[in-house]
Design a protein around this motif. Structure first.
Motif, PDB file in Angstrom:
ATOM      1  N   PHE A   1       0.826  -1.210   0.000  1.00  0.00           N
ATOM      2  CA  PHE A   1       0.000   0.000   0.000  1.00  0.00           C
ATOM      3  C   PHE A   1       0.859   1.258   0.000  1.00  0.00           C
ATOM      4  CE2 PHE A   1      -3.441  -2.772   1.877  1.00  0.00           C
ATOM      5  CZ  PHE A   1      -4.273  -2.689   0.766  1.00  0.00           C
ATOM      6  N   GLU A   2       1.985   1.227   0.703  1.00  0.00           N
ATOM      7  CA  GLU A   2       2.868   2.398   0.725  1.00  0.00           C
ATOM      8  C   GLU A   2       3.511   2.616  -0.642  1.00  0.00           C
ATOM      9  OE1 GLU A   2       5.147   5.698   1.699  1.00  0.00           O
ATOM     10  OE2 GLU A   2       3.297   4.851   2.536  1.00  0.00           O
TER      11      GLU A   2
ATOM     12  N   ALA B   1     -13.248  -5.171  -2.238  1.00  0.00           N
ATOM     13  CA  ALA B   1     -13.048  -3.818  -2.758  1.00  0.00           C
ATOM     14  C   ALA B   1     -11.691  -3.698  -3.449  1.00  0.00           C
ATOM     15  CB  ALA B   1     -13.153  -2.794  -1.626  1.00  0.00           C
ATOM     16  N   LEU B   2     -10.644  -4.271  -2.839  1.00  0.00           N
ATOM     17  CA  LEU B   2      -9.310  -4.229  -3.433  1.00  0.00           C
ATOM     18  C   LEU B   2      -9.262  -5.073  -4.702  1.00  0.00           C
ATOM     19  CD1 LEU B   2      -6.338  -3.420  -3.384  1.00  0.00           C
ATOM     20  CD2 LEU B   2      -5.907  -5.333  -1.822  1.00  0.00           C
ATOM     21  N   GLU B   3      -9.835  -6.269  -4.651  1.00  0.00           N
ATOM     22  CA  GLU B   3      -9.853  -7.133  -5.834  1.00  0.00           C
ATOM     23  C   GLU B   3     -10.581  -6.446  -6.987  1.00  0.00           C
ATOM     24  OE1 GLU B   3     -11.777 -10.582  -4.337  1.00  0.00           O
ATOM     25  OE2 GLU B   3     -10.244 -10.944  -2.814  1.00  0.00           O
ATOM     26  N   GLY B   4     -11.706  -5.793  -6.675  1.00  0.00           N
ATOM     27  CA  GLY B   4     -12.480  -5.106  -7.704  1.00  0.00           C
ATOM     28  C   GLY B   4     -11.737  -3.921  -8.289  1.00  0.00           C
ATOM     29  N   LEU B   5     -11.028  -3.168  -7.427  1.00  0.00           N
ATOM     30  CA  LEU B   5     -10.263  -2.021  -7.910  1.00  0.00           C
ATOM     31  C   LEU B   5      -9.185  -2.465  -8.901  1.00  0.00           C
ATOM     32  CD1 LEU B   5      -9.348   0.951  -7.866  1.00  0.00           C
ATOM     33  CD2 LEU B   5      -7.865   0.341  -5.919  1.00  0.00           C
TER      34      LEU B   5
ATOM     35  N   ASP C   1      -7.556   7.130  -3.510  1.00  0.00           N
ATOM     36  CA  ASP C   1      -8.561   7.215  -2.445  1.00  0.00           C
ATOM     37  C   ASP C   1      -9.087   5.836  -2.069  1.00  0.00           C
ATOM     38  OD1 ASP C   1      -8.218   9.925  -2.497  1.00  0.00           O
ATOM     39  OD2 ASP C   1     -10.046  10.349  -3.641  1.00  0.00           O
ATOM     40  N   THR C   2      -9.345   4.991  -3.082  1.00  0.00           N
ATOM     41  CA  THR C   2      -9.841   3.646  -2.794  1.00  0.00           C
ATOM     42  C   THR C   2      -8.785   2.818  -2.072  1.00  0.00           C
ATOM     43  OG1 THR C   2     -11.257   3.722  -4.762  1.00  0.00           O
ATOM     44  CG2 THR C   2     -10.823   1.560  -3.810  1.00  0.00           C
ATOM     45  N   LEU C   3      -7.534   2.937  -2.493  1.00  0.00           N
ATOM     46  CA  LEU C   3      -6.453   2.197  -1.836  1.00  0.00           C
ATOM     47  C   LEU C   3      -6.303   2.624  -0.378  1.00  0.00           C
ATOM     48  CD1 LEU C   3      -3.764   2.123  -4.677  1.00  0.00           C
ATOM     49  CD2 LEU C   3      -4.971   0.151  -3.710  1.00  0.00           C
ATOM     50  N   GLN C   4      -6.438   3.924  -0.117  1.00  0.00           N
ATOM     51  CA  GLN C   4      -6.330   4.403   1.257  1.00  0.00           C
ATOM     52  C   GLN C   4      -7.456   3.843   2.122  1.00  0.00           C
ATOM     53  OE1 GLN C   4      -6.195   8.674   0.789  1.00  0.00           O
ATOM     54  NE2 GLN C   4      -3.959   8.704   0.659  1.00  0.00           N
ATOM     55  N   GLN C   5      -8.659   3.765   1.565  1.00  0.00           N
ATOM     56  CA  GLN C   5      -9.783   3.205   2.320  1.00  0.00           C
ATOM     57  C   GLN C   5      -9.568   1.731   2.620  1.00  0.00           C
ATOM     58  OE1 GLN C   5     -13.269   4.035  -0.045  1.00  0.00           O
ATOM     59  NE2 GLN C   5     -12.901   6.256  -0.043  1.00  0.00           N
ATOM     60  N   VAL C   6      -9.069   0.989   1.623  1.00  0.00           N
ATOM     61  CA  VAL C   6      -8.810  -0.439   1.822  1.00  0.00           C
ATOM     62  C   VAL C   6      -7.704  -0.646   2.851  1.00  0.00           C
ATOM     63  CG1 VAL C   6      -7.977  -2.541   0.718  1.00  0.00           C
ATOM     64  CG2 VAL C   6      -9.621  -1.075  -0.469  1.00  0.00           C
TER      65      VAL C   6
ATOM     66  N   ASP D   1      -7.519  -2.782   6.935  1.00  0.00           N
ATOM     67  CA  ASP D   1      -6.566  -3.776   7.437  1.00  0.00           C
ATOM     68  C   ASP D   1      -7.145  -5.194   7.395  1.00  0.00           C
ATOM     69  OD1 ASP D   1      -4.111  -4.613   8.383  1.00  0.00           O
ATOM     70  OD2 ASP D   1      -4.689  -4.409  10.502  1.00  0.00           O
ATOM     71  N   VAL D   2      -7.777  -5.545   6.265  1.00  0.00           N
ATOM     72  CA  VAL D   2      -8.368  -6.887   6.147  1.00  0.00           C
ATOM     73  C   VAL D   2      -7.887  -7.589   4.886  1.00  0.00           C
ATOM     74  CG1 VAL D   2     -10.441  -6.423   7.504  1.00  0.00           C
ATOM     75  CG2 VAL D   2     -10.406  -5.874   5.054  1.00  0.00           C
TER      76      VAL D   2
END
Length: 626
Positions: free
Chosen positions: A117-118, A231-235, A256-261, A265-266
């Motif tokens: 993510f970073e 959500a991450l898989e869909g993005l 923005d979506t990556l930050q939400q995911v 922390d799942v």
């Protein structure tokens, strides 16, 4: 100390590419600060190639000069001296993301989700900055080797040689650029690249980081991820849409979506290749998805550094002339050196970018000493050579010091292959009718195979699969056998998987090559056919009949290390190398620079060039643009 441009003291070479080197230097004119100097040699084959290379180099300088961002290197100066152009920029203490991932994989480790993510956050930030520039800048070549990483994890985007300004209203890019696997479909000439093209490339990189599968091995083919976060898989799936309009519109939306995911922390922390089940798409699916983009790319015959088929270098160290045939060829895995063998039993080690001879090995018996095959060790330190003296010899490339030999064959050795999965294992094929797998240090034989259909058949060629788990071999019985390696127990064992009998009975299998993804095998035989078939089942995909003229047949072939391009070299009256779509055999280009029949073709590790060896005594390196 001699100064470059009366200012820069070169300290060491820190990188090398096809058109020059990158140096670490000290700027004596400004407090001895460290800088990186990118060098480009202007000694291309034609004035057009030189002009195009210079234009691309200048283009990179002009783009960087107008940018200022924490994740971009600063540029200080551009100049030219003699036949070389130079670009001076920030020196980045670290390694490329590609090197970092290779180091982790070698240690049987991988990136935890927070680190991925970073990486994504920093890349989103810098790409968003480029896209919001006026005019917008499309990077077009995001991949691990173009991202530098410091010890603290700070990233820099490097190599702007193919970046371009977005031009509203333009139907498509003037020239197709990009790296297979990471380049969006529109980069193959179908449409103009937009910020969504970089979003596709970032999606390919994220898929790699979360799966461990390099997209360069199977362009456009991304098996579903199973990360425990829909959500991450869909993005990531949306970023990889072939239709650009279906991808996220802005890099900010991706960030923005990556930050939400990341905040949730799942995300499963799973080692690469265990995030989804094994996925080996059939040749029909590969062809359906990939072929349209290969076809579009074929309409573009030039790239940043010259035209497809342009000759980069001709090596004449074997004394050019048909009486000094070059019979074997191998490119080192690190891309720096080429080994070429001749019919006099000598092996030359020389630099792939300059043609300078490093060493000439003369350890094989003279007289009946033709060098039939060559192989490099995975670390590019050792070379294995075999020939008509019946031996396989292992020696240091830099010094020629012999460190091993195999004398288990009773006749000339025609084929040789080095396992990159288990570097202690080599395989050899001989006229004595056997293929043997043996330990390079002890000489112990773990496997002996031979013809199942013809007594006295000679074995001519043997190769390892890309993952090192299988071997394939063939000979004068016209049959190709595939055996799978079992690593249970202390010693390697092999089990037969496939028996391919698509060639004419009693024809000779001259060459074999495995596709980069390990799904397909190509075989060239004296029946004038090249056949491509599925390695695990023996199912024929197609037959290439391009050698129908009297007196010619396919003598050698090689599949690109990435993607689906296949190069075949002709023997007899044929003196050309054909560059084909490896999915259907259609010829995209024919290289006709040699004066005699071909004996060997190999690809550079990055897939940019091909080296071809001929009975005319030369080795040609030429642009393949893959």
């Amino acid at each position: 100390m001699e100064l470059l441009h009366q200012r820069y003291a070169i300290l060491e070479e820190i990188g090398r590419g096809g058109f020059g080197s990158i140096y670490k230097a000290r700027d004596t004119g400004l407090g001895n600060r460290l800088v990186a100097i990118k060098e480009m040699m202007l000694l291309s084959n034609t004035p057009q190639d030189r002009d195009e290379a210079t234009a691309a180099f200048t283009h990179e300088a002009l783009i960087l000069a107008d940018l200022l961002h924490p994740n971009l290197p600063r540029i200080y100066e551009q100049f030219q001296e003699g036949s070389k152009a130079y670009l001076v920029m920030d020196y980045i203490q670290g390694e490329s993301l590609e090197q970092y991932l290779q180091r982790l994989r070698a240690a049987h480790a991988w990136l935890p989700a927070p680190e991925i993510f970073e990486i994504a956050r920093q890349l989103c930030d810098v790409l968003e900055y480029l896209h919001e520039h006026e005019p917008p800048i499309i990077f077009r070549d995001l991949k691990p080797s173009n991202v530098m990483r410091t010890a603290s994890g700070h990233l820099y985007l490097i190599d702007f040689g193919i970046a371009r300004h977005f031009k509203p209203g333009q139907a498509h890019d003037t020239v197709a650029f990009g790296s297979p696997g990471y380049a969006a479909p529109e980069q193959y000439g179908r449409a103009q690249t937009t910020p969504r093209s970089d979003i596709y490339s970032l999606g390919a990189l994220l898929h790699y980081l979360f799966s461990g599968r390099d997209p360069a091995d199977t362009p456009f083919l991304f098996p579903p991820l199973s990360l425990g976060n829909p959500a991450l898989e869909g993005l990531i799936a949306s970023m990889l849409e072939l239709d650009a309009e279906k991808r996220p519109a802005r890099m900010a939306d991706v960030r923005d979506t990556l930050q939400q995911v990341a905040a949730q922390d799942v995300v499963n922390d799973i080692l690469p290749a265990s995030t989804f089940t094994a996925w080996n798409p059939p040749a029909e699916l590969i062809r359906e998805l990939v072929e349209p983009f290969i076809d579009e790319a074929d309409t573009q015959d030039t790239h940043a550094y010259g035209a497809i088929g342009s000759t980069y270098l001709i090596y004449q160290g074997h004394s050019a002339g048909c009486e000094h045939a070059v019979t074997a060829l191998a490119w080192s895995p690190d891309g720096q050196y080429i080994a070429s063998g001749d019919h006099l039993g000598k092996v030359h080690i020389w630099e792939a970018t300059r043609g300078d001879t490093l060493y000439i090995y003369d350890g094989h018996a003279r007289g009946e000493s033709l060098i039939a095959s060559l192989a490099w060790s995975p670390d590019s330190r050792l070379v294995a050579s075999c020939g008509y003296d019946g031996t396989a010899q292992i020696w240091e490339a830099a010094t020629g010091r012999q460190v091993g030999a195999f004398v288990g064959h009773a006749a000339p050795v025609h084929g040789l292959a080095w396992s990159h999965r288990q570097p202690s294992l080599l395989a050899s094929a001989s006229s004595d009718g056997t293929v043997q797998v043996w330990n390079r240090m002890s000489g112990k034989v773990y496997f002996t195979g031979g013809s199942k259909t013809m007594d006295g058949a000679r074995m001519k060629t043997v190769i390892w699969s890309p993952d090192g788990r299988s071997i394939a071999f063939g000979g004068s019985d016209g049959v190709v056998q595939v055996w799978k390696l079992s690593e249970n127990g202390n010693e390697p064992r092999f089990q037969e998987v496939t028996l391919f009998q698509g060639h004419a009975p009693a024809s000779t299998i001259h060459a074999l090559s495995w596709s980069a993804d390990g799904v397909l095998l190509a075989s060239a035989a004296s029946d004038r056919l090249v056949q491509v078939w599925q390695a695990d089942t023996g199912t024929l995909a197609y037959t290439f009949r391009g050698y129908d003229e009297p007196g010619c047949w396919p003598r050698t072939l090689a599949w690109a290390h990435r993607g689906y391009w296949l190069a075949t070299g002709g023997s007899g009256t044929d003196k050309s190398v054909r560059l084909c779509n490896g999915l259907d055999g259609r010829v995209r280009f024919q290289y006709q620079g040699h004066l005699a029949a071909l004996n060997a073709v190999v690809w550079s590790p990055d897939g940019a060039r091909i080296a071809s060896a001929s009975n005319d005594g030369t080795v040609h390196i030429w642009q393949a643009r893959v």
